[in-house]
Design a protein around this motif. Sequence first.
Motif, PDB file in Angstrom:
ATOM      1  N   SER A 177     -32.550  -0.126   3.939  1.00 53.87           N
ATOM      2  CA  SER A 177     -31.083  -0.351   3.679  1.00 53.87           C
ATOM      3  C   SER A 177     -30.627  -0.623   5.610  1.00 53.87           C
ATOM      4  N   ARG A 178     -32.037  -0.098   6.240  1.00 51.86           N
ATOM      5  CA  ARG A 178     -32.097  -0.479   7.554  1.00 51.86           C
ATOM      6  C   ARG A 178     -33.138  -1.444   8.471  1.00 51.86           C
ATOM      7  N   VAL A 179     -33.063  -2.318   9.494  1.00 58.07           N
ATOM      8  CA  VAL A 179     -33.663  -3.036  10.144  1.00 58.07           C
ATOM      9  C   VAL A 179     -34.876  -1.851  11.013  1.00 58.07           C
ATOM     10  N   ALA A 233     -36.333   2.959  20.640  1.00 62.03           N
ATOM     11  CA  ALA A 233     -36.058   2.010  19.742  1.00 62.03           C
ATOM     12  C   ALA A 233     -35.563   3.236  18.843  1.00 62.03           C
ATOM     13  N   VAL A 234     -35.046   3.062  17.241  1.00 63.13           N
ATOM     14  CA  VAL A 234     -34.131   3.309  16.930  1.00 63.13           C
ATOM     15  C   VAL A 234     -34.370   2.113  15.846  1.00 63.13           C
ATOM     16  N   PRO A 235     -33.822   2.050  14.095  1.00 60.86           N
ATOM     17  CA  PRO A 235     -33.709   2.176  13.240  1.00 60.86           C
ATOM     18  C   PRO A 235     -32.257   1.274  13.789  1.00 60.86           C
ATOM     19  N   SER A 236     -32.523  -0.296  12.364  1.00 62.94           N
ATOM     20  CA  SER A 236     -30.345   0.082  12.155  1.00 62.94           C
ATOM     21  C   SER A 236     -29.741   1.289  11.980  1.00 62.94           C
ATOM     22  N   PRO A 237     -28.761   1.564  11.558  1.00 61.74           N
ATOM     23  CA  PRO A 237     -27.345   2.305  11.066  1.00 61.74           C
ATOM     24  C   PRO A 237     -27.948   2.793   9.799  1.00 61.74           C
ATOM     25  N   GLU A 238     -28.252   3.520   9.224  1.00 64.03           N
ATOM     26  CA  GLU A 238     -28.204   3.879   7.874  1.00 64.03           C
ATOM     27  C   GLU A 238     -26.170   3.314   7.106  1.00 64.03           C
ATOM     28  N   ALA A 273     -27.412  -5.591  10.188  1.00 62.62           N
ATOM     29  CA  ALA A 273     -25.466  -4.807   9.723  1.00 62.62           C
ATOM     30  C   ALA A 273     -25.813  -3.598  11.172  1.00 62.62           C
ATOM     31  N   ASP A 274     -23.755  -3.528  10.756  1.00 63.00           N
ATOM     32  CA  ASP A 274     -23.185  -2.700  11.882  1.00 63.00           C
ATOM     33  C   ASP A 274     -22.058  -1.967  11.751  1.00 63.00           C
ATOM     34  N   ALA A 275     -21.307  -1.333  11.954  1.00 66.06           N
ATOM     35  CA  ALA A 275     -20.061  -0.812  11.868  1.00 66.06           C
ATOM     36  C   ALA A 275     -19.303  -0.718  13.416  1.00 66.06           C
TER      37      ALA A 275
END
Length: 281
Positions: free
Chosen positions: A150-152, A267-272, A180-182
């Motif tokens: 579920s993460r980029v 760089a890090v993946p998008s949030p869980e 996707a984010d919040a």
Amino acid sequence: MNEPLPVGRAVDHGFAKLMPDVDRERAWLLTVDGAPQSYVDLDEPTHLEFEYARRLGHVLDTVAEAGRPLDVLHLGGGALTLPRYLAATRPGSRQDVVEADQGLVELVGEYLPVGAGSGIALHVADARRWLADAPADSADVVVGDVFGGSRVPAGFTTVGYAGEVERVLRADGVYMANLADAAPFAFLRSQLATFATVFEELALIAEPAVLRGRRFGNAVLVAAHHPLDTAALARRTAADAFPARVEHGPALRKFIGDAAPVRDEDAVPSPEPPDGAFGIG
């Protein structure tokens, strides 16, 4: 006539399920490790079930005059929802789809085959490496829809990646990505800042509830060197069953604020996603 049955199979990067939709005769939902990846109606490829897919479809509809064939590079394949949509709405388009998961490609090819003459070429490869090797000025559109679960992945979030996208696009080309984010939107703001280092024009499409920070959700980033038809996008997204807002110009710059572009080394993946945000089956 027998009802279609769900199919489950271990693939390279998780456990994939194909589940038939009881309301549509030849429609299927693809999940990987419980996360929805794609929805495909084999009889009606222009039906886009997921909200983010409809928003990507709206962008595809507005990047050129209706029906004009496009050269499109899709980074991330899933069950090929958008390539099928484009083949139906813009016949004669040439599409390269890059998907890293061989097992997933085989599963989709077995149960949800693409018709002959579709113009869709499927490649099993690492999408970032494929992008680096792709010819310059070869695509009208690049679609970023790469997810590890579920993460980029981190490699699809950086200034280096944005530069490769820009190199492959033609001068009037358009990039669009499913993110996707919040709130407080550290990831989303950093992505906008990253692509602003390369492209003059940006837009963001998302539900008002997501933009107000009320819930985790998808957002579509759009980037180009030329002014985007944000008025047409706004009309289309506002008319959806789940309406979305199109942010651009000063409002988007305010949203980005002091967010810094993402360098490869940072760089890090998008949030869980939180539990239950997207999970199904």
